[in-house]
Motif scaffolding. Structure first.
Motif, short mmCIF file in Angstrom:
data_model
loop_
_atom_site.label_atom_id
_atom_site.label_comp_id
_atom_site.label_asym_id
_atom_site.label_seq_id
_atom_site.Cartn_x
_atom_site.Cartn_y
_atom_site.Cartn_z
N SER B 2 -6.17 9.47 20.01
CA SER B 2 -5.60 8.14 20.03
C SER B 2 -4.09 8.23 20.10
O SER B 2 -3.45 9.05 19.47
CB SER B 2 -6.03 7.43 18.74
OG SER B 2 -5.26 6.28 18.56
N VAL B 67 1.20 12.69 16.48
CA VAL B 67 0.95 12.85 15.04
C VAL B 67 0.86 11.48 14.37
O VAL B 67 -0.04 11.23 13.55
CB VAL B 67 2.06 13.71 14.39
CG1 VAL B 67 1.96 13.65 12.87
CG2 VAL B 67 1.94 15.15 14.84
N SER B 70 -2.36 9.82 14.93
CA SER B 70 -3.51 10.45 14.27
C SER B 70 -3.62 10.07 12.81
O SER B 70 -4.56 10.47 12.14
CB SER B 70 -3.39 11.98 14.35
OG SER B 70 -3.18 12.37 15.68
N LEU B 71 -2.64 9.34 12.31
CA LEU B 71 -2.66 9.00 10.88
C LEU B 71 -3.70 7.93 10.54
O LEU B 71 -4.09 7.79 9.39
CB LEU B 71 -1.27 8.52 10.44
CG LEU B 71 -0.21 9.61 10.30
CD1 LEU B 71 1.14 8.97 9.98
CD2 LEU B 71 -0.58 10.58 9.21
N GLY B 72 -4.12 7.18 11.53
CA GLY B 72 -5.08 6.11 11.26
C GLY B 72 -6.37 6.66 10.66
O GLY B 72 -6.90 7.64 11.15
N GLY B 73 -6.84 6.03 9.62
CA GLY B 73 -8.06 6.48 8.94
C GLY B 73 -7.77 7.31 7.71
O GLY B 73 -8.69 7.65 6.96
N THR B 74 -6.51 7.62 7.46
CA THR B 74 -6.17 8.40 6.27
C THR B 74 -6.41 7.55 5.03
O THR B 74 -6.01 6.39 4.96
CB THR B 74 -4.71 8.84 6.31
OG1 THR B 74 -4.49 9.62 7.49
CG2 THR B 74 -4.36 9.70 5.10
N HIS B 75 -7.09 8.16 4.07
CA HIS B 75 -7.43 7.44 2.85
C HIS B 75 -7.15 8.34 1.66
O HIS B 75 -7.56 9.49 1.64
CB HIS B 75 -8.91 7.06 2.88
CG HIS B 75 -9.34 6.29 1.68
ND1 HIS B 75 -9.36 4.91 1.64
CD2 HIS B 75 -9.77 6.69 0.47
CE1 HIS B 75 -9.78 4.51 0.46
NE2 HIS B 75 -10.04 5.57 -0.27
N LEU B 76 -6.41 7.81 0.71
CA LEU B 76 -6.11 8.57 -0.49
C LEU B 76 -6.34 7.68 -1.69
O LEU B 76 -5.78 6.58 -1.76
CB LEU B 76 -4.64 9.06 -0.46
CG LEU B 76 -4.10 9.65 -1.75
CD1 LEU B 76 -4.79 10.97 -2.05
CD2 LEU B 76 -2.60 9.88 -1.66
N HIS B 88 -4.25 3.50 2.10
CA HIS B 88 -5.14 3.54 3.26
C HIS B 88 -4.33 3.15 4.47
O HIS B 88 -3.61 2.16 4.47
CB HIS B 88 -6.32 2.59 3.08
CG HIS B 88 -7.37 2.80 4.11
ND1 HIS B 88 -8.52 3.50 3.86
CD2 HIS B 88 -7.44 2.43 5.41
CE1 HIS B 88 -9.25 3.55 4.96
NE2 HIS B 88 -8.63 2.91 5.91
#
Lengths: 142, 90
Positions: B2, B67, B70-76, B88
């Protein structure tokens, strides 16, 4: 009965594991996603690995329970390969030399998206399950 | 892969001791748009820095963009007795 469960029960019958160990192994197997049970390997392999998950469930007597849930997209790992291509040649040589000193014979300049895909594919089967008295840690890819 | 930079960021920081905490819903898209003029002004500095550091400017920009995309979807999510933190990125 799944193949994993059968193997665990076989090991128990042969005395290779104790009852407690068998119970822990069965719990770990039961935690696996249901979609993987009986799914043909080829069909599963057509699904790309999307995320790296780290789940921690800790219980401290003084502080209380702690839960950590981290999900990192694999795309970030793939994008990281692109970053290696912009490293200046001088810095690349130094990094390769430092890796060689640690016994890692890798040329980061030759890391291609195809070779990374191979690594990511093998990460699909990565399952780390740590079961400690005060903490449970799971690392897996989905 | 993406190429869409992340659009939203959800940030929750809730100390357990108090009922109030920080709940932010950040429209990153607006931030990218607001930052764009400053980034354009800083472009000459960027090209000079790339020349000094022996970096390829357009390739570097492309890598940074990938980069970010690619961060989309990161969940902490961290939940402790003293505080809860949720990040999120959409």
């Amino acid at each position: 009965m799944s193949e994993n469960r059968r193997q665990i029960l076989d090991m128990l019958a042969q005395g290779k594991v104790t009852v407690d160990e068998a119970e822990r192994l069965l719990s770990a197997v039961e935690r696996e996603p249901a979609s993987f049970v009986g799914e043909p390997d080829e069909a599963r392999r057509n699904d790309k690995v999307k995320y790296l998950r780290v789940v921690v469930d800790a219980q401290d007597d003084e502080d209380g329970p702690t839960k950590v849930n981290v999900r990192v997209p694999m795309q970030l790992l793939r994008a990281g390969v692109k970053l290696t291509s912009i490293i200046p040649p001088r810095a690349r040589l130094e990094v390769n030399e430092a890796l060689r000193k640690e016994g890692i014979e890798v040329d980061i300049g030759k890391l291609t998206p195809e070779s990374l895909e191979e690594i990511v594919e093998h990460l699909r089967d990565l399952r780390v399950d740590v079961d400690h008295e005060h903490a449970k840690v799971r690392v897996f890819c989905e | 892969m993406s190429l869409r930079p992340p659009l939203f960021l959800i940030l929750h920081i809730l100390p357990s001791a108090s009922r109030r905490g920080l709940r932010l819903w950040v429209p990153l898209l607006l931030i990218w748009i607001l930052l764009l003029p400053f980034l354009i002004v800083l472009l000459p500095v960027y090209f000079v820095a790339c020349a000094v550091l022996e970096l390829r400017p357009f390739k570097t920009l492309g890598a940074v963009f990938v980069v970010l995309g690619s961060l989309g979807g990161t969940h902490l999510e961290v939940d402790t007795p003293s505080a809860s933190v949720l990040v999120h990125i959409y």
